[in-house]
Design an enzyme around this catalytic site. Structure first.
Site, PDB file in Angstrom:
ATOM      1  N   SER A 135     -12.278 -59.705 -19.497  1.00 28.15           N
ATOM      2  CA  SER A 135     -13.568 -59.027 -19.431  1.00 28.15           C
ATOM      3  C   SER A 135     -14.229 -59.421 -18.119  1.00 28.15           C
ATOM      4  O   SER A 135     -13.887 -60.462 -17.521  1.00 28.15           O
ATOM      5  CB  SER A 135     -14.455 -59.459 -20.605  1.00 28.15           C
ATOM      6  OG  SER A 135     -15.799 -59.057 -20.421  1.00 28.15           O
ATOM      7  N   TYR A 148     -18.904 -66.931 -25.331  1.00 28.85           N
ATOM      8  CA  TYR A 148     -17.958 -65.822 -25.202  1.00 28.85           C
ATOM      9  C   TYR A 148     -17.392 -65.784 -23.784  1.00 28.85           C
ATOM     10  O   TYR A 148     -16.176 -65.668 -23.581  1.00 28.85           O
ATOM     11  CB  TYR A 148     -18.643 -64.495 -25.528  1.00 28.85           C
ATOM     12  CG  TYR A 148     -17.751 -63.290 -25.312  1.00 28.85           C
ATOM     13  CD1 TYR A 148     -16.725 -63.004 -26.192  1.00 28.85           C
ATOM     14  CD2 TYR A 148     -17.943 -62.452 -24.213  1.00 28.85           C
ATOM     15  CE1 TYR A 148     -15.899 -61.907 -25.992  1.00 28.85           C
ATOM     16  CE2 TYR A 148     -17.133 -61.359 -24.005  1.00 28.85           C
ATOM     17  CZ  TYR A 148     -16.106 -61.081 -24.905  1.00 28.85           C
ATOM     18  OH  TYR A 148     -15.283 -60.001 -24.684  1.00 28.85           O
TER      19      TYR A 148
END
Length: 272
Positions: A135, A148
């Site tokens: 990501s 995260y």
């Protein structure tokens, strides 16, 4: 004589990027093994020709069972797409470490645990490709997404090491870094966001963060765009080490080029 279809395992195939990737690869003639925690949402993939498997990445027995079934069906995979993952949000001071560990158990340890089980057969055959879906959060983070982002930063490092370690055996490792994609991530993170909003210390900050996320997510890209990028990473004769795609993915370049003080001001202006 009919050619054998190349085989690929796509994890997290029940929705979003995983479902789009599995569907696209089926259309392109791959033999697709689609894995997720729940089988029901993958019914459309099964109808399209996918072979379904139940997988809880955080569970060692579940990983071992899947690897054994793959070995029985094809021996060595041609490709592995490590897409499954999840995230929760909240300030680092107040998020319980158990929840942080849960994120790492899936996004890091579970992903690598499954990869460790599947790599030997690929290595012994001398070819194969692994695509790890990271990501832009693996390159820079916002307030409230520290754990995260840390899991994706870890995946970036592991992928770099794995790429170097497996190169001499004929295996290629590629990282795909999606930007903001229209998936159900918001629904999954909703309970943790609600808890963060109720915090008497960081509630105001998290309300601003949420508003900032909502603004930028209005331009979120389709999961199909990421699926197409993954297909490119799987099929290009000499793939790049990294592929960025989707809304806001160009921000990775800005985060690398700008001085940290200026980058921090930009993020703060949008979210704090």
């Amino acid at each position: 004589m009919q050619m054998t279809k190349p085989s690929v395992l796509v994890t997290g195939a029940s929705s979003g990027i995983g479902a789009a990737t599995a569907s696209l690869l089926l259309d392109r003639g791959w033999r697709v093994f689609a894995a997720a925690r729940r089988l029901e949402p993958m019914a459309a993939l099964e109808a399209q020709g996918a072979e379904l498997f139940q997988l809880d990445l955080s569970n060692a027995d579940s990983r071992s069972d899947l690897a054994a079934q793959i070995a029985n069906r094809v021996g060595a995979l041609d490709a592995l797409v490590n897409n499954a993952g999840f995230g929760e949000v909240g300030p680092l001071e107040t998020m319980e470490l158990e929840r942080a560990r849960a994120i790492f158990e899936v996004n890091v340890f579970g992903l690598m645990g499954l990869t460790q089980l599947l790599v030997p057969a690929m290595r012994q055959r001398g070819c194969g490709r692994i695509v790890n879906v990271s990501s832009i959060a693996g390159r820079w983070v916002t307030p409230g997404s520290g754990w995260y982002g840390a899991s994706k930063f870890a995946l970036e490092a592991l992928s770099d090491a794995l790429r170097l370690e497996l190169k001499s055996f004929g295996l290629q490792v590629v990282i795909v870094e999606p930007g903001l994609i229209a998936t159900n991530f918001g629904e999954i993170a909703f309970p943790s966001m609600q808890k963060a909003l109720e915090c008497n210390i960081y509630g105001k900050m998290m309300r601003n963060v949420r508003a900032g996320w909502e603004r930028v997510y209005q331009g979120a890209s389709s999961p199909l765009l990421v699926a197409q990028t993954i297909e490119n990473a799987l099929t290009k004769p000499k793939p790049a080490a990294r592929y960025r795609c989707g809304h806001q993915s160009i921000s990775v370049l800005a985060s690398e080029l700008l001085p940290t003080s200026i980058w921090d001001r930009l993020i703060s202006a949008q979210m704090l």
